[in-house]
Scaffold this motif. Structure first.
Motif, PDB file in Angstrom:
ATOM      1  N   LEU A  90      67.952 -22.904  63.225  1.00 33.54           N
ATOM      2  CA  LEU A  90      67.458 -21.763  62.214  1.00 33.54           C
ATOM      3  C   LEU A  90      67.864 -20.448  62.890  1.00 33.54           C
ATOM      4  O   LEU A  90      67.074 -19.943  64.039  1.00 33.54           O
ATOM      5  CB  LEU A  90      66.062 -21.947  61.957  1.00 33.54           C
ATOM      6  N   GLU A  91      68.874 -19.673  62.585  1.00 34.20           N
ATOM      7  CA  GLU A  91      69.126 -18.349  63.115  1.00 34.20           C
ATOM      8  C   GLU A  91      67.912 -17.520  62.898  1.00 34.20           C
ATOM      9  O   GLU A  91      67.519 -16.361  63.711  1.00 34.20           O
ATOM     10  CB  GLU A  91      70.162 -17.927  62.515  1.00 34.20           C
ATOM     11  N   TRP A  92      67.179 -17.319  61.713  1.00 38.27           N
ATOM     12  CA  TRP A  92      66.065 -16.660  61.367  1.00 38.27           C
ATOM     13  C   TRP A  92      64.975 -17.660  60.536  1.00 38.27           C
ATOM     14  O   TRP A  92      65.419 -18.515  59.920  1.00 38.27           O
ATOM     15  CB  TRP A  92      66.423 -15.446  60.931  1.00 38.27           C
ATOM     16  N   PRO A  93      63.899 -17.141  60.575  1.00 39.23           N
ATOM     17  CA  PRO A  93      62.698 -18.111  60.234  1.00 39.23           C
ATOM     18  C   PRO A  93      62.520 -17.911  58.435  1.00 39.23           C
ATOM     19  O   PRO A  93      61.441 -17.882  58.152  1.00 39.23           O
ATOM     20  CB  PRO A  93      61.458 -17.743  60.968  1.00 39.23           C
ATOM     21  N   VAL A  94      63.681 -17.727  57.793  1.00 41.31           N
ATOM     22  CA  VAL A  94      63.749 -17.670  56.242  1.00 41.31           C
ATOM     23  C   VAL A  94      64.691 -18.632  55.732  1.00 41.31           C
ATOM     24  O   VAL A  94      65.630 -18.840  56.351  1.00 41.31           O
ATOM     25  CB  VAL A  94      63.735 -16.209  55.843  1.00 41.31           C
ATOM     26  N   MET A  95      64.254 -19.481  54.699  1.00 38.46           N
ATOM     27  CA  MET A  95      65.186 -20.387  54.004  1.00 38.46           C
ATOM     28  C   MET A  95      65.104 -19.935  52.352  1.00 38.46           C
ATOM     29  O   MET A  95      64.050 -19.610  51.972  1.00 38.46           O
ATOM     30  CB  MET A  95      64.879 -21.659  54.016  1.00 38.46           C
ATOM     31  N   VAL A 311      56.245 -14.649  49.068  1.00 37.04           N
ATOM     32  CA  VAL A 311      57.036 -13.935  50.206  1.00 37.04           C
ATOM     33  C   VAL A 311      57.961 -13.089  49.549  1.00 37.04           C
ATOM     34  O   VAL A 311      58.907 -13.017  49.128  1.00 37.04           O
ATOM     35  CB  VAL A 311      57.704 -14.696  51.248  1.00 37.04           C
ATOM     36  N   ARG A 312      57.911 -11.634  49.830  1.00 37.05           N
ATOM     37  CA  ARG A 312      58.625 -10.347  49.335  1.00 37.05           C
ATOM     38  C   ARG A 312      59.277  -9.414  50.548  1.00 37.05           C
ATOM     39  O   ARG A 312      60.147  -8.684  50.247  1.00 37.05           O
ATOM     40  CB  ARG A 312      57.841  -9.827  48.219  1.00 37.05           C
ATOM     41  N   LEU A 313      58.557  -9.632  51.664  1.00 41.74           N
ATOM     42  CA  LEU A 313      58.627  -8.306  52.644  1.00 41.74           C
ATOM     43  C   LEU A 313      58.679  -9.148  54.079  1.00 41.74           C
ATOM     44  O   LEU A 313      58.154 -10.227  54.327  1.00 41.74           O
ATOM     45  CB  LEU A 313      57.497  -7.518  52.581  1.00 41.74           C
ATOM     46  N   GLY A 314      59.458  -8.424  54.906  1.00 41.78           N
ATOM     47  CA  GLY A 314      59.583  -8.603  56.366  1.00 41.78           C
ATOM     48  C   GLY A 314      58.192  -8.721  56.632  1.00 41.78           C
ATOM     49  O   GLY A 314      58.093  -9.927  57.664  1.00 41.78           O
ATOM     50  N   VAL A 328      59.478 -19.586  56.617  1.00 38.64           N
ATOM     51  CA  VAL A 328      59.042 -19.302  54.902  1.00 38.64           C
ATOM     52  C   VAL A 328      60.216 -19.393  54.061  1.00 38.64           C
ATOM     53  O   VAL A 328      61.537 -19.345  54.611  1.00 38.64           O
ATOM     54  CB  VAL A 328      58.513 -17.934  54.915  1.00 38.64           C
ATOM     55  N   LEU A 329      59.997 -19.602  52.795  1.00 40.01           N
ATOM     56  CA  LEU A 329      61.021 -19.928  51.909  1.00 40.01           C
ATOM     57  C   LEU A 329      60.783 -18.633  50.849  1.00 40.01           C
ATOM     58  O   LEU A 329      59.618 -18.125  50.560  1.00 40.01           O
ATOM     59  CB  LEU A 329      60.850 -21.052  51.263  1.00 40.01           C
TER      60      LEU A 329
END
Ligand SMILES: Cc1cc2nc3c(=O)[nH]c(=O)nc-3n(C[C@H](O)[C@H](O)[C@H](O)COP(=O)(O)O)c2cc1C
Length: 383
Positions: A90-95, A311-314, A328-329
């Motif tokens: 996972l290149e970054w922790p968001v899907m 989840v809406r913000l960094g 997170v998703l």
């Protein structure tokens, strides 16, 4: 003469753009813009929460109630937000969360989202209720990966079907199409029926698979209990059964209590998504972010835990990681960006979120995901 479809502002629906519009600086901007591009009923369907919308609002309030404690002067020269999750990079922790019927937002629907996901190295979960078939989505992912030389995990979200043979058929199709994990959603098999889909939008994976619906008939003998919908709703036995049907990593989505999380792990789940389905199923449910620490304690430090809902913000991503999530998703934001500018919009939305995450990590003095801890937070969650 049929009149042009109108949006929630009672104006004609605007066609999606083929460029990223000026003035979009964050995910909330995409939401504001999206209202112009979506038909009114479809918009209400996407945006709504269950009943009074208490949980929908609480999901945001729970994130907003957590404050950050910046840590200056960290060395960021080797900073990275990569990780391996369930053996996958996972290149970054968001899907991208599984979101049904994406053609409601844009004619290319899930095909545009998955191309954007691959372009931005972002994992995606394709819904059982997608408006393109799971095979077409996998094909779009693979073409985009080849074209761009970039890739990311592609997982299939499974809803159990009334007939187990149909559930098995979906699993086998997902395996054949190359999906790398199964995400079994358990919190929405019983919920109020959704609005009637407009022409041209369907559950493309479920053609010829009958569904149970809740009866709205005032005079029927049974409301929910006593109906096939209740009798055949998924249970823990189905998790045991599913575990035997596939070698793919199996993720259970829609858990909010430590007991349920432990039980899922004991029965063979490889990961859990802490989620209240974006506040769409049980009004009054707790927000995932406020129960996350209990689940992390219950499951131990190594068990893969994902989180969604609000989840809406960094900084939201940061807060979730600090409280124990591995990733997170995001749900609705992908529809907003898709409605405004299709694939480009979704790619841009992901870029904005990633930039916000990296900026917040820099401010918080974290050069890696492991360095993000609860000590970075000041918790003032309302009781
Ligand atoms: C319009 C809509 C459709 C959804 N469809 C699905 C689905 O098919 N399967 C699923 O597991 N979750 C579905 N979800 C829930 C999302 O996966 C996710 O849990 C939720 O959207 C997260 O909250 P957020 O929208 O605040 O980010 C849907 C959510 C929305 C808003």
């Amino acid at each position: 003469m049929t009149s042009a479809p109108t949006n929630c502002l009672d104006q004609p629906v605007q066609a999606p753009l083929s460029r990223i519009p000026a003035g979009i600086a964050c995910l909330a901007d995409y939401r504001l813009r999206a209202q112009y591009h979506v038909e009114a009923q479809a918009w209400a369907h996407m945006e709504s929460g269950a009943d009074q919308g208490l949980t929908l609002a609480h999901n945001r309030a729970a994130f907003d109630g957590i404050r950050l404690r910046p840590q200056p002067l960290a060395d960021l020269s080797q900073a990275s937000i990569r990780q391996t999750l369930l053996g996958q990079l996972l290149e970054w922790p968001v899907m991208l969360a599984p979101v049904a019927y994406q053609r409601l937002a844009h004619p290319e629907g899930e095909l545009a989202s998955v191309r954007a996901a691959m372009a931005m190295h972002t994992g995606m979960m394709a819904s059982t209720l997608s408006s393109h078939t799971l095979e077409d989505i996998a094909q779009a992912a693979s073409s985009a990966s080849q074209e761009l030389g970039r890739t990311a995990p592609l997982w299939f979200q499974l809803y159990s079907q009334p007939d187990p043979a149909h559930t098995l058929e979906l699993i086998e199709r997902a395996e054949r199409a190359g999906y790398q994990a199964l995400v079994w959603t358990i919190d929405a098999s019983i919920k109020r029926s959704s609005y009637p889909l407009p022409a041209g939008v369907e559950a493309a994976n479920l053609r010829n698979m009958p569904q149970h619906r809740q009866s709205g008939d005032l005079m029927s003998e049974h409301i929910l209990f006593g109906t096939p919908l209740a009798a055949q709703a998924p249970s823990w036995k189905d998790l045991q059964w599913l575990r035997q049907q596939t070698r793919l990593p199996l993720i259970v989505k829609g858990i909010l209590s430590p007991d349920a999380a432990r039980k899922a792990a004991d029965l063979g789940a490889d990961a859990v998504v802490v989620s209240n389905h974006g506040g769409r199923v049980l009004d009054g449910a707790v927000a995932p972010i406020e129960v996350l620490p209990e689940l992390r304690t219950a499951l131990g430090p190594q068990f893969p835990l994902l989180l969604d809902s609000g989840v809406r913000l960094g900084t939201d991503v940061f807060k979730a990681l600090a409280l124990g999530a591995n990733a997170v998703l995001v749900g609705r934001p992908q529809l907003h960006a898709l409605a405004v500018a299709g694939m480009l919009g979704v790619a841009h939305m992901l870029h904005l979120l990633r930039a916000e995450l990296e900026l917040s990590m820099a401010q918080m003095g974290c050069a890696t995901l492991e360095q993000i801890t609860p000590d970075h937070l000041h918790l003032t969650l309302s009781k």
